[in-house]
Design an enzyme around this catalytic site. Structure first.
Site, PDB file in Angstrom:
ATOM      1  N   GLY A  11     -19.740   3.964  23.839  1.00 60.00           N
ATOM      2  CA  GLY A  11     -18.554   4.609  23.294  1.00 60.00           C
ATOM      3  C   GLY A  11     -18.883   5.692  22.294  1.00 60.00           C
ATOM      4  O   GLY A  11     -20.047   6.051  22.073  1.00 60.00           O
ATOM      5  N   LYS A  16     -22.249  -0.976  23.109  1.00 56.33           N
ATOM      6  CA  LYS A  16     -22.156  -2.421  23.245  1.00 56.33           C
ATOM      7  C   LYS A  16     -22.912  -2.873  24.485  1.00 56.33           C
ATOM      8  O   LYS A  16     -22.778  -2.253  25.541  1.00 56.33           O
ATOM      9  CB  LYS A  16     -20.689  -2.874  23.345  1.00 56.33           C
ATOM     10  N   GLU A  74     -14.279   3.614  32.734  1.00 51.48           N
ATOM     11  CA  GLU A  74     -14.123   2.948  31.440  1.00 51.48           C
ATOM     12  C   GLU A  74     -12.922   2.013  31.397  1.00 51.48           C
ATOM     13  O   GLU A  74     -13.007   0.882  30.917  1.00 51.48           O
ATOM     14  CB  GLU A  74     -13.995   4.011  30.353  1.00 51.48           C
ATOM     15  N   GLY A 127     -11.761   5.718  14.365  1.00 56.06           N
ATOM     16  CA  GLY A 127     -12.300   6.988  13.906  1.00 56.06           C
ATOM     17  C   GLY A 127     -11.449   7.598  12.808  1.00 56.06           C
ATOM     18  O   GLY A 127     -11.964   8.210  11.862  1.00 56.06           O
ATOM     19  N   TYR A 142     -18.269   2.057   7.574  1.00 54.71           N
ATOM     20  CA  TYR A 142     -17.043   1.461   8.118  1.00 54.71           C
ATOM     21  C   TYR A 142     -16.765   0.076   7.531  1.00 54.71           C
ATOM     22  O   TYR A 142     -15.634  -0.208   7.103  1.00 54.71           O
ATOM     23  CB  TYR A 142     -17.137   1.369   9.644  1.00 54.71           C
TER      24      TYR A 142
END
Length: 268
Positions: A11, A16, A74, A127, A142
């Site tokens: 991504g 992942k 996706e 984001g 984050y």
């Protein structure tokens, strides 16, 4: 040498990985800017490897590292991963439902039986939280931003309905937001308060769009997945509160951030 199969969801923020070894499914994630380290690690633990890819950076990874791999769309991968985790967690949804995938941005899918369709997308997501959060504070990480958001009080930044109606005659719940960040210049507030307000604004926007999509497609259940749910209790709590308020049943999947990687893995 035992061959290991893996699914990779590459991504915008995270890579992942899901792979199975000795009958056990393993989960791993890396920042997208650590791509070389990520693939080196994977090839170290699994020299003999079959890979399926999904996500926006899948083509780049295929070209550089895994020429014989396949790329799964996706949105298909995410939907397949949701079905897998619902079954694993013994959660049965008999009717059509929405998938809300909150990653760097947010996408919506409606699932009807074995078919799924992407119906909506928004630039509001993780984001937004990281980027705008780093502008509102001195923090860029984050997870540190999520911790601060949990410590803050959005009422010091947001104008609530109860701030407008002094009496008990408010036509709607007084705890609802009348205007995001409207107290920004009026009261003293901390970085944590600003982040709490930001997290709430993102949740409210996602819920508004989800509610409209649920009405159009006549569904009552919403499955929330995506990397933005990782270690983010303030966002999860707000989503659950507002979705319940609009009459939608919410499902948060354990390992939900890996749905795309699981869907890719299932296609190997």
């Amino acid at each position: 040498m035992q061959q290991i199969t893996a699914g990779i969801d590459a991504g915008g923020s995270l890579i992942k990985i899901v792979y199975k070894e000795n009958g056990r499914m393993h989960f791993k994630k890396f920042p997208s800017n650590k791509q070389d380290s990520c693939i080196s690690w994977l090839k170290t633990i699994a020299p003999s490897l079959r890979v399926s890819l999904a996500g926006g950076k899948a083509a780049a990874i295929q070209k550089k590292y895994f020429h014989d791999s396949i790329i799964i769309p996706e949105f298909q991968a995410a939907s397949d991963g949701v079905r897998f985790l619902l079954a694993k967690e013994n959660i049965s949804i008999e009717e059509s439902y929405l998938i809300v995938n909150i990653g760097t941005g947010t996408s919506w899918h409606v699932v009807k039986g074995d078919k799924s369709e992407r119906i909506l997308g928004s630039g509001m997501g993780g984001g937004t939280f990281t980027g705008l959060g780093s502008l509102l504070t001195q923090v860029q990480d984050y997870q540190l931003l999520t911790i601060l958001a949990e410590e803050g009080n959005k009422e010091k930044v947001d104008m609530l309905v109860k701030d407008i109606y002094d009496s008990n005659d408010s036509p709607i719940n007084g705890e609802l937001t009348a205007a995001n960040f409207a107290k920004g210049k009026k009261l003293n507030h901390t970085e944590a308060d600003r982040l709490a307000s930001l997290s709430n604004m993102i949740a409210e926007t996602i819920v508004l769009l989800t509610s409209q999509a649920a009405t159009i497609h006549q569904v009552n259940h919403v499955v929330i997945i995506g990397t933005s749910m990782i270690g983010n209790p303030s966002l999860k709590r707000a989503l659950e509160f507002y979705l319940n308020m609009v009459g939608l049943t919410t499902v948060f999947l354990e390992k939900g951030e890996y749905c795309g990687a699981i869907g890719a893995y299932l296609s190997v």
